[in-house]
Design an enzyme around this catalytic site. Structure first.
Site, PDB file in Angstrom:
ATOM      1  N   GLU A   1       0.826  -1.212   0.000  1.00 26.28           N
ATOM      2  CA  GLU A   1       0.000   0.000   0.000  1.00 26.28           C
ATOM      3  C   GLU A   1       0.859   1.260   0.000  1.00 26.28           C
ATOM      4  OE1 GLU A   1      -2.176  -2.951   2.811  1.00 26.28           O
ATOM      5  OE2 GLU A   1      -0.131  -2.532   2.184  1.00 26.28           O
TER       6      GLU A   1
ATOM      7  N   CYS B   1      -2.599  -2.349   7.552  1.00 26.01           N
ATOM      8  CA  CYS B   1      -2.088  -2.249   8.927  1.00 26.01           C
ATOM      9  C   CYS B   1      -2.189  -0.793   9.400  1.00 26.01           C
ATOM     10  CB  CYS B   1      -0.637  -2.727   8.958  1.00 26.01           C
ATOM     11  SG  CYS B   1       0.527  -1.559   8.205  1.00 26.01           S
TER      12      CYS B   1
ATOM     13  N   CYS C   1      -0.168   1.653   7.115  1.00 30.98           N
ATOM     14  CA  CYS C   1      -0.789   1.862   5.810  1.00 30.98           C
ATOM     15  C   CYS C   1      -2.108   2.621   5.931  1.00 30.98           C
ATOM     16  CB  CYS C   1      -0.985   0.524   5.107  1.00 30.98           C
ATOM     17  SG  CYS C   1       0.594  -0.269   4.700  1.00 30.98           S
TER      18      CYS C   1
END
Length: 170
Positions: free
Chosen positions: A71, A99, A102
């Site tokens: 990402e 996560c 990101c």
């Protein structure tokens, strides 16, 4: 009454053909990551007029960079393509729920929609553990759609880690 029209409601369906198509592209990136012995996560960023403007897979091992998630790399590519850090018209597709790092990048880039494949019970920051991308306390929020091609997104990760465990036993 909610102002969402029927097109908006249809577009939030994880089975919408547009989402499925772009998740398949993200899955292709995840497969490249697996071939490179990286955790198989892929990401794609779409702009409504320009099409794909970011496409990446995890590269933490290759780059020795803890921030080299699919990402984050795709966000950088998209910002470069648009010549601005504001990705206000874009959709980010990721095979795994982003996560915290990101999700923070998504908020900072002003991405209005995030679509992911499978949840991440250990680090998911869009639905599972945290809701960073849609947290009303932040200055920007993204609409989040999960569950696009979940089985395929999950399977590539499961197979990768199964293989890693087997190799570790030898």
């Amino acid at each position: 009454m909610n102002s969402i029209n029927s097109f908006d409601l249809a577009f939030t369906d994880p089975a919408h053909p547009f989402h499925v198509h772009h998740m398949e592209t993200a899955l292709e990136e995840a497969a490249v990551a697996a071939q490179e012995d990286e955790v198989p996560v892929g990401a794609v960023i779409i702009h409504p007029e320009l099409g794909v403007i970011g496409q990446a897979h995890n590269m933490r091992e290759q780059l020795n960079d803890p921030t080299a998630h699919a990402e984050m790399i795709a966000l950088t590519q998209a910002a470069t393509a648009l010549k601005t850090w504001r990705l206000e018209k874009c959709i980010l597709y990721a095979t795994l729920e982003p996560c915290p790092m990101c999700a923070g990048g998504i908020v900072q880039a002003r991405v209005p929609m995030v679509v992911y494949g499978c949840t991440d019970p250990k680090a998911g920051a869009c639905h599972t553990l945290f809701q960073i991308a849609s947290d009303p306390r932040l200055n920007h929020r993204a609409q989040v759609i999960g569950g696009v091609l979940t089985d395929r997104c999950s399977a590539i990760l499961t197979e990768f880690f199964r293989r890693k465990r087997e190799l570790g036993k030898k």
